[in-house]
Design an enzyme around this catalytic site. Sequence first.
Site, PDB file in Angstrom:
ATOM      1  N   ALA A 162       0.838  -1.204   0.000  1.00  0.00           N
ATOM      2  CA  ALA A 162       0.000   0.000   0.000  1.00  0.00           C
ATOM      3  C   ALA A 162       0.871   1.252   0.000  1.00  0.00           C
ATOM      4  CB  ALA A 162      -0.944  -0.002   1.200  1.00  0.00           C
ATOM      5  N   TYR A 163       1.741   1.352   0.984  1.00  0.00           N
ATOM      6  CA  TYR A 163       2.564   2.550   1.142  1.00  0.00           C
ATOM      7  C   TYR A 163       3.502   2.755  -0.043  1.00  0.00           C
ATOM      8  CZ  TYR A 163       6.091   5.723   3.051  1.00  0.00           C
ATOM      9  OH  TYR A 163       6.961   6.768   3.243  1.00  0.00           O
ATOM     10  N   GLY A 164       4.284   1.733  -0.370  1.00  0.00           N
ATOM     11  CA  GLY A 164       5.229   1.859  -1.478  1.00  0.00           C
ATOM     12  C   GLY A 164       4.543   2.152  -2.798  1.00  0.00           C
ATOM     13  N   SER A 166       1.633   3.567  -3.251  1.00  0.00           N
ATOM     14  CA  SER A 166       1.048   4.918  -3.268  1.00  0.00           C
ATOM     15  C   SER A 166       2.103   5.959  -3.624  1.00  0.00           C
ATOM     16  CB  SER A 166       0.426   5.245  -1.903  1.00  0.00           C
ATOM     17  OG  SER A 166       1.415   5.461  -0.909  1.00  0.00           O
TER      18      SER A 166
END
Length: 240
Positions: A162-164, A166
């Site tokens: 999710a983080y990477g 995004s």
Amino acid sequence: MKSALITGANRGIGFETAKQLAALGYFVYIGSREKAKGLEAVATLKALGFSNADCVELDVTNILSVKAARQAIKSKTPQLDVLINNAGISGGFPQPALTVPLEQVKTVFETNFFAPIQVIQEFIDLLKKSNEPRIVNVTTELSSITKHQDPDWEFYAYNPSAYGASKSALNAYTVMLAKELKDSNFKVNCVCPGFTKTAFNNYMGVRPVEHGARAIVKYATLTSEGATGKFFNEDGEMPW
């Protein structure tokens, strides 16, 4: 006096970036989701001798808040010289690709990808009035698709789906935006501050916050000869 808006600037890298820009003579607007925390940050800067700071209540995920922040800044200055999209969330780890909840992915993208776009679109008119407008989208080494394909990379075992992802999307948008503005005096780049010791990662980072902010400030204050549409960290250009 040049002016800069930094989102999520009441603490951590955002606050240190504000402090460093204030030291360079910029009037800094501390974007803070909670106004009380923004006022505390401004008070801290003033205690350090910086009177060139103010706060603006700004929830980057709320378009009404973004519009209100724009009006608040427009009432005080005819232009904005620097926009730093620093506000972001990790979404919590781990984030395995096969099992990360879709709602978790959507929440992370809402803050890390969609929010910077709407902030840029709302403030672009103030930025266009600057002679040297600069936009910095704060990203991460974990957004590098090239790095994630290298088994020898120190963070290869991490899989922040999710983080990477995004931040990879934000990197791509940065390239598109820079291309659209290539015939203007804008400089638009994404900057990785590195694995910095802040509340964002429960102070597990290895770099002091001063170093993380230094890279952001460098590309927020580029001269007319500076690059645009690139991905940088403190050491130079990063692979996409």
